[in-house]
Scaffold this active site. Sequence first.
Site, PDB file in Angstrom:
ATOM      1  N   GLY A   1       1.133  -1.197  -0.177  1.00  0.00           N
ATOM      2  CA  GLY A   1      -0.506  -0.541  -0.092  1.00  0.00           C
ATOM      3  C   GLY A   1       0.956   1.028   0.287  1.00  0.00           C
ATOM      4  N   GLU A   2       0.829   2.145   1.020  1.00  0.00           N
ATOM      5  CA  GLU A   2       1.697   3.313   0.849  1.00  0.00           C
ATOM      6  C   GLU A   2       1.496   3.718   2.581  1.00  0.00           C
ATOM      7  OE1 GLU A   2       2.170   5.081  -1.612  1.00  0.00           O
ATOM      8  OE2 GLU A   2       3.988   5.742  -0.244  1.00  0.00           O
ATOM      9  N   SER A   3       3.235   3.091   2.678  1.00  0.00           N
ATOM     10  CA  SER A   3       3.807   2.988   4.169  1.00  0.00           C
ATOM     11  C   SER A   3       3.846   4.956   4.589  1.00  0.00           C
ATOM     12  CB  SER A   3       5.332   2.863   3.534  1.00  0.00           C
ATOM     13  OG  SER A   3       6.030   3.198   3.065  1.00  0.00           O
TER      14      SER A   3
ATOM     15  N   CYS B   1       6.748  -5.654   0.610  1.00  0.00           N
ATOM     16  CA  CYS B   1       5.913  -4.084  -0.066  1.00  0.00           C
ATOM     17  C   CYS B   1       6.406  -3.059   0.951  1.00  0.00           C
ATOM     18  CB  CYS B   1       5.478  -4.061  -1.129  1.00  0.00           C
ATOM     19  SG  CYS B   1       5.548  -2.572  -2.557  1.00  0.00           S
TER      20      CYS B   1
ATOM     21  N   ARG C   1      13.128   3.184  -0.097  1.00  0.00           N
ATOM     22  CA  ARG C   1      11.825   3.522  -0.555  1.00  0.00           C
ATOM     23  C   ARG C   1      11.740   3.816  -2.279  1.00  0.00           C
ATOM     24  NH1 ARG C   1       8.685   7.514  -0.523  1.00  0.00           N
ATOM     25  NH2 ARG C   1       7.196   7.190  -0.888  1.00  0.00           N
TER      26      ARG C   1
ATOM     27  N   ILE D   1       5.635  -3.413  -7.507  1.00  0.00           N
ATOM     28  CA  ILE D   1       5.058  -2.370  -7.627  1.00  0.00           C
ATOM     29  C   ILE D   1       5.268  -0.841  -6.832  1.00  0.00           C
ATOM     30  CG2 ILE D   1       2.302  -1.206  -7.562  1.00  0.00           C
ATOM     31  CD1 ILE D   1       1.556  -4.063  -7.819  1.00  0.00           C
ATOM     32  N   ARG D   2       5.955  -0.054  -7.700  1.00  0.00           N
ATOM     33  CA  ARG D   2       6.568   1.152  -6.610  1.00  0.00           C
ATOM     34  C   ARG D   2       7.341   0.592  -5.506  1.00  0.00           C
ATOM     35  NH1 ARG D   2       6.331   6.256  -7.154  1.00  0.00           N
ATOM     36  NH2 ARG D   2       5.343   6.776  -5.481  1.00  0.00           N
TER      37      ARG D   2
ATOM     38  N   HIS E   1       4.375  -8.536  -4.630  1.00  0.00           N
ATOM     39  CA  HIS E   1       3.316  -8.830  -4.031  1.00  0.00           C
ATOM     40  C   HIS E   1       3.127 -10.515  -4.142  1.00  0.00           C
ATOM     41  CE1 HIS E   1       2.767  -4.494  -2.740  1.00  0.00           C
ATOM     42  NE2 HIS E   1       3.168  -4.538  -3.836  1.00  0.00           N
TER      43      HIS E   1
ATOM     44  N   GLU F   1       1.214 -11.722  -3.183  1.00  0.00           N
ATOM     45  CA  GLU F   1      -0.601 -11.974  -2.823  1.00  0.00           C
ATOM     46  C   GLU F   1      -1.810 -11.435  -4.134  1.00  0.00           C
ATOM     47  OE1 GLU F   1       1.230 -10.216  -1.979  1.00  0.00           O
ATOM     48  OE2 GLU F   1       0.084  -7.656  -2.066  1.00  0.00           O
TER      49      GLU F   1
HETATM   50  N1  GLN Z   1       5.532   2.910  -2.453  1.00  0.00           N
HETATM   51  C1  GLN Z   1       5.060   2.667  -1.833  1.00  0.00           C
HETATM   52  C2  GLN Z   1       5.269   3.280  -0.190  1.00  0.00           C
HETATM   53  O1  GLN Z   1       6.445   3.987  -0.479  1.00  0.00           O
HETATM   54  C3  GLN Z   1       4.796   1.298  -1.182  1.00  0.00           C
HETATM   55  C4  GLN Z   1       4.696   0.391  -2.672  1.00  0.00           C
HETATM   56  C5  GLN Z   1       3.403  -0.850  -2.817  1.00  0.00           C
HETATM   57  O2  GLN Z   1       3.229  -1.136  -1.530  1.00  0.00           O
HETATM   58  N2  GLN Z   1       2.944  -1.689  -3.345  1.00  0.00           N
HETATM   59  O3  GLN Z   1       4.801   2.858   0.353  1.00  0.00           O
END
Ligand code: GLN
Length: 199
Positions: free
Chosen positions: A48-50, A80, A111, A138-139, A174, A176
């Site tokens: 997600g977005e940490s 992630c 990150r 993903i990112r 990921h 999942e």
């Molecule tokens: N770029 C996201 C972050 O900095 C992590 C990306 C992800 O969990 N798919 O949290």
Amino acid sequence: MKIGILAVQGAFAEHERCLEKLGITFMEIRKAEDLQNHSFDGLILPGGESTVMGKLLHDLELFEPMKAMIKNGLPVFGTCAGLLLLAKSIENAEGNQEDSHFACMDMVAKRNAYGRQLGSFSLIGEMEGVGKIPMVFIRAPYIAALGKGVTPLAEVEGKIVAAREGNLLVTAFHPELTENLAVHKYFLQMVENRRESLH
Ligand code: GLN
């Protein structure tokens, strides 16, 4: 066995689907009461977005009790953003992110390590103890440095993308988001071993 899944933001539903396929009971962790009674044996921190997750963990008063559980040896699988939440130190951290992650695993995570062009990609890679698996990034972060007690489990182009330290397992990718359940099975075995050691 029951697995808790942090469900405040990000790809938690995808982890739930994996556990359903494996016939494993789970509960969503959304508020402080969900942590009471220690009623789960392992914890998943999803992607997600940490930065957002770290903030929500504080706002919802989940941060301190969850950190205490992790420090106490609760098995945790971070994917992630979940990897970033566990890392002792983060390169490229946003704002005050350094204060809002658990910092339990002895590693430096970089990150958004793959730059913009390579925002997301996937490949088949090899993970120790798991085998060949599809890896979706993903990112994603990668692990830029590891402490002595941390075992690297997978490398992609010379960068560490999965690791384990005791009861903590992290992947930059990921599992999942794929049909392959091998990494979840690996984690569930860690949880089972810990359960046996407690009984
Ligand atoms: N770029 C996201 C972050 O900095 C992590 C990306 C992800 O969990 N798919 O949290």
